[in-house]
Write a protein that holds these residues in place. Structure first.
Motif, PDB file in Angstrom:
ATOM      1  N   GLY A 172       0.795  -1.212   0.000  1.00  0.00           N
ATOM      2  CA  GLY A 172       0.000   0.000   0.000  1.00  0.00           C
ATOM      3  C   GLY A 172       0.832   1.268   0.000  1.00  0.00           C
ATOM      4  N   VAL A 173       0.124   2.389   0.058  1.00  0.00           N
ATOM      5  CA  VAL A 173       0.739   3.719   0.006  1.00  0.00           C
ATOM      6  C   VAL A 173       0.268   4.504   1.226  1.00  0.00           C
ATOM      7  CG1 VAL A 173       0.908   5.877  -1.283  1.00  0.00           C
ATOM      8  CG2 VAL A 173       0.800   3.697  -2.508  1.00  0.00           C
ATOM      9  N   THR A 174       1.213   5.142   1.901  1.00  0.00           N
ATOM     10  CA  THR A 174       0.858   5.977   3.044  1.00  0.00           C
ATOM     11  C   THR A 174       0.354   7.328   2.561  1.00  0.00           C
ATOM     12  OG1 THR A 174       2.512   4.908   4.439  1.00  0.00           O
ATOM     13  CG2 THR A 174       1.703   7.040   5.163  1.00  0.00           C
ATOM     14  N   LEU A 175      -0.806   7.749   3.073  1.00  0.00           N
ATOM     15  CA  LEU A 175      -1.412   9.013   2.672  1.00  0.00           C
ATOM     16  C   LEU A 175      -1.770   9.833   3.902  1.00  0.00           C
ATOM     17  CD1 LEU A 175      -3.909   7.780  -0.088  1.00  0.00           C
ATOM     18  CD2 LEU A 175      -1.734   8.951  -0.471  1.00  0.00           C
ATOM     19  N   LEU A 176      -1.582  11.129   3.796  1.00  0.00           N
ATOM     20  CA  LEU A 176      -2.086  12.066   4.801  1.00  0.00           C
ATOM     21  C   LEU A 176      -3.427  12.575   4.297  1.00  0.00           C
ATOM     22  CD1 LEU A 176      -1.403  13.590   7.470  1.00  0.00           C
ATOM     23  CD2 LEU A 176      -0.574  15.465   6.031  1.00  0.00           C
ATOM     24  N   MET A 177      -4.497  12.256   5.023  1.00  0.00           N
ATOM     25  CA  MET A 177      -5.841  12.554   4.541  1.00  0.00           C
ATOM     26  C   MET A 177      -6.622  13.328   5.599  1.00  0.00           C
ATOM     27  SD  MET A 177      -6.792   8.814   2.920  1.00  0.00           S
ATOM     28  CE  MET A 177      -7.801   9.304   1.532  1.00  0.00           C
ATOM     29  N   PRO A 178      -7.588  14.157   5.157  1.00  0.00           N
ATOM     30  CA  PRO A 178      -8.460  14.838   6.131  1.00  0.00           C
ATOM     31  C   PRO A 178      -9.347  13.821   6.849  1.00  0.00           C
ATOM     32  CG  PRO A 178      -9.193  15.265   3.893  1.00  0.00           C
ATOM     33  CD  PRO A 178      -7.891  14.547   3.769  1.00  0.00           C
ATOM     34  N   ARG A 179      -9.246  13.794   8.165  1.00  0.00           N
ATOM     35  CA  ARG A 179     -10.014  12.842   8.970  1.00  0.00           C
ATOM     36  C   ARG A 179     -11.371  13.405   9.375  1.00  0.00           C
ATOM     37  NH1 ARG A 179      -7.108  13.077  13.211  1.00  0.00           N
ATOM     38  NH2 ARG A 179      -8.592  14.158  14.570  1.00  0.00           N
ATOM     39  N   PHE A 180     -11.404  14.721   9.634  1.00  0.00           N
ATOM     40  CA  PHE A 180     -12.626  15.330  10.150  1.00  0.00           C
ATOM     41  C   PHE A 180     -12.552  16.828   9.909  1.00  0.00           C
ATOM     42  CE2 PHE A 180     -15.258  17.067  13.655  1.00  0.00           C
ATOM     43  CZ  PHE A 180     -16.439  16.392  13.390  1.00  0.00           C
ATOM     44  N   LEU A 181     -13.705  17.435   9.588  1.00  0.00           N
ATOM     45  CA  LEU A 181     -13.808  18.881   9.447  1.00  0.00           C
ATOM     46  C   LEU A 181     -14.621  19.412  10.619  1.00  0.00           C
ATOM     47  CD1 LEU A 181     -14.525  19.351   5.634  1.00  0.00           C
ATOM     48  CD2 LEU A 181     -12.335  19.327   6.802  1.00  0.00           C
ATOM     49  N   ASP A 182     -14.017  20.295  11.391  1.00  0.00           N
ATOM     50  CA  ASP A 182     -14.672  20.846  12.577  1.00  0.00           C
ATOM     51  C   ASP A 182     -15.512  22.054  12.163  1.00  0.00           C
ATOM     52  OD1 ASP A 182     -15.466  21.796  15.009  1.00  0.00           O
ATOM     53  OD2 ASP A 182     -13.496  21.663  15.948  1.00  0.00           O
ATOM     54  N   TYR A 183     -16.829  21.844  12.014  1.00  0.00           N
ATOM     55  CA  TYR A 183     -17.708  22.911  11.546  1.00  0.00           C
ATOM     56  C   TYR A 183     -17.954  23.957  12.623  1.00  0.00           C
ATOM     57  CZ  TYR A 183     -18.672  20.746   7.076  1.00  0.00           C
ATOM     58  OH  TYR A 183     -18.541  20.242   5.806  1.00  0.00           O
ATOM     59  N   GLN A 232     -11.781 -14.646   4.367  1.00  0.00           N
ATOM     60  CA  GLN A 232     -12.792 -13.771   3.767  1.00  0.00           C
ATOM     61  C   GLN A 232     -12.406 -12.322   4.004  1.00  0.00           C
ATOM     62  OE1 GLN A 232     -15.997 -15.988   5.804  1.00  0.00           O
ATOM     63  NE2 GLN A 232     -16.982 -16.145   3.794  1.00  0.00           N
ATOM     64  N   ARG A 233     -13.171 -11.403   3.406  1.00  0.00           N
ATOM     65  CA  ARG A 233     -12.795  -9.993   3.459  1.00  0.00           C
ATOM     66  C   ARG A 233     -12.765  -9.489   4.907  1.00  0.00           C
ATOM     67  NH1 ARG A 233     -16.838  -6.105   0.727  1.00  0.00           N
ATOM     68  NH2 ARG A 233     -15.912  -6.858  -1.214  1.00  0.00           N
ATOM     69  N   GLY A 234     -11.599  -8.948   5.276  1.00  0.00           N
ATOM     70  CA  GLY A 234     -11.447  -8.373   6.592  1.00  0.00           C
ATOM     71  C   GLY A 234     -11.777  -6.895   6.596  1.00  0.00           C
ATOM     72  N   LEU A 235     -12.136  -6.389   7.759  1.00  0.00           N
ATOM     73  CA  LEU A 235     -12.497  -4.985   7.911  1.00  0.00           C
ATOM     74  C   LEU A 235     -11.638  -4.368   9.002  1.00  0.00           C
ATOM     75  CD1 LEU A 235     -16.361  -5.358   7.782  1.00  0.00           C
ATOM     76  CD2 LEU A 235     -14.903  -4.411   5.999  1.00  0.00           C
ATOM     77  N   ALA A 236     -11.019  -3.255   8.680  1.00  0.00           N
ATOM     78  CA  ALA A 236     -10.271  -2.468   9.661  1.00  0.00           C
ATOM     79  C   ALA A 236     -11.089  -1.219   9.940  1.00  0.00           C
ATOM     80  CB  ALA A 236      -8.889  -2.108   9.113  1.00  0.00           C
ATOM     81  N   PHE A 237     -11.692  -1.144  11.099  1.00  0.00           N
ATOM     82  CA  PHE A 237     -12.578  -0.029  11.401  1.00  0.00           C
ATOM     83  C   PHE A 237     -11.776   1.203  11.817  1.00  0.00           C
ATOM     84  CE2 PHE A 237     -15.650  -3.417  11.541  1.00  0.00           C
ATOM     85  CZ  PHE A 237     -16.785  -2.802  11.040  1.00  0.00           C
ATOM     86  N   LEU A 238     -12.187   2.332  11.257  1.00  0.00           N
ATOM     87  CA  LEU A 238     -11.579   3.633  11.542  1.00  0.00           C
ATOM     88  C   LEU A 238     -12.569   4.490  12.311  1.00  0.00           C
ATOM     89  CD1 LEU A 238     -10.166   4.248   7.952  1.00  0.00           C
ATOM     90  CD2 LEU A 238      -8.864   3.428   9.918  1.00  0.00           C
ATOM     91  N   ASN A 239     -12.074   5.549  12.919  1.00  0.00           N
ATOM     92  CA  ASN A 239     -12.946   6.483  13.616  1.00  0.00           C
ATOM     93  C   ASN A 239     -12.600   7.908  13.197  1.00  0.00           C
ATOM     94  OD1 ASN A 239     -10.737   7.406  15.387  1.00  0.00           O
ATOM     95  ND2 ASN A 239     -10.927   5.362  16.287  1.00  0.00           N
ATOM     96  N   PHE A 240     -13.355   8.858  13.699  1.00  0.00           N
ATOM     97  CA  PHE A 240     -13.178  10.236  13.274  1.00  0.00           C
ATOM     98  C   PHE A 240     -12.422  11.088  14.290  1.00  0.00           C
ATOM     99  CE2 PHE A 240     -17.046   8.728  11.103  1.00  0.00           C
ATOM    100  CZ  PHE A 240     -16.615   8.898   9.798  1.00  0.00           C
TER     101      PHE A 240
END
Length: 246
Positions: A172-183, A232-240
């Motif tokens: 895979g590729v490491t990415l810096l991504m927006p996790r949450f926008l604080d409105y 079978q397909r595994g799931l890695a759960f993420l949070n905000f």
């Protein structure tokens, strides 16, 4: 573990890197967590409490490489003078700025959320179903509650993994991504690192790292997905809130 599984399909989508403004707007290979949060809130019709909310997904598209389309923005600035032939003062002037945007064609998202009680909301979403830009319309083709199972082996593919799993998958590729926008703070973005995985990797991985004193890993899998040599397909759960992902 019961979760809500949503399958959505569309024609095009694009997930813009937030630090590119002019010339070209490249796309992430898959939706950032902040995009998933907005998608969830759109279906509910209200802001969802991010505390305790977890998700995992599988995302695919059909083009091998992102294709580029021509678009433009109009940058407005205060104007001087009057409209031609009138005494009406000008208010704004605009300059057209062309750029190229990367597009992903025929995207398909299988989204898992730890909120099975939201089944009716996703079967009758409050707002138009989109993923990414407002013109990227999607349609829900399957919405149901599924029960995940625990397993010693799983495969992960076309998904976003927490950065802490980088040494496990060794792909895979490491990415810096927006996790949450604080409105509440003028849409202030919060960023985290993730591993974008576009190929199939079986875990435990013989090439990955595992500490000798660590307990044997257990995985959540979707038992309705195809079997691959007993996995079978595994799931890695993420949070905000980012807790535990790094």
């Amino acid at each position: 573990m019961k979760v809500l599984r949503i399958v959505a399909e569309g024609l095009t989508t694009s997930f813009r890197y937030p630090h590119f403004m002019q010339g070209v707007q490249p796309s992430y290979p898959m939706p950032p967590p902040a995009t998933i949060y907005g998608h969830i809130c759109s279906a509910l019709g209200e802001w969802a409490d991010p505390a305790g909310l977890q998700f995992g997904y599988c995302f695919t598209h059909q083009n091998l490489q992102p294709l580029r389309d021509k678009e433009h923005t109009i940058v407005l600035s205060p104007a001087t003078g009057k409209l031609p032939g009138t005494q009406i003062p000008k208010v704004l002037e605009g300059n057209v700025n062309p750029f190229e945007r990367e597009l992903l064609f025929f995207p398909r998202l299988t989204l898992y959320i730890n909120r099975p009680e939201w089944l009716s909301a996703f079967r009758s979403p409050r707002y138009a179903v989109i993923l990414g830009r407002s013109q990227d319309l999607f349609a829900y083709v399957d919405v149901r509650v599924v029960e995940l199972a625990e397993a010693d082996h799983a495969y992960f593919e076309h998904t976003l993994l927490p950065y802490r799993m980088a040494l496990q998958v060794m792909r895979g590729v490491t990415l810096l991504m927006p996790r949450f926008l604080d409105y509440e703070r003028r849409r202030t973005p919060q960023f985290s690192r993730y591993v974008a995985l576009t190929e199939r990797v079986r875990l435990p991985n013989e090439q990955g790292f595992q500490f000798a004193d660590a307990p044997a890993p257990r995985f959540w899998v979707d038992p309705t997905t195809p079997d691959d040599h007993g996995a079978q397909r595994g799931l890695a759960f993420l949070n905000f809130d980012g807790e535990g992902d790094e």
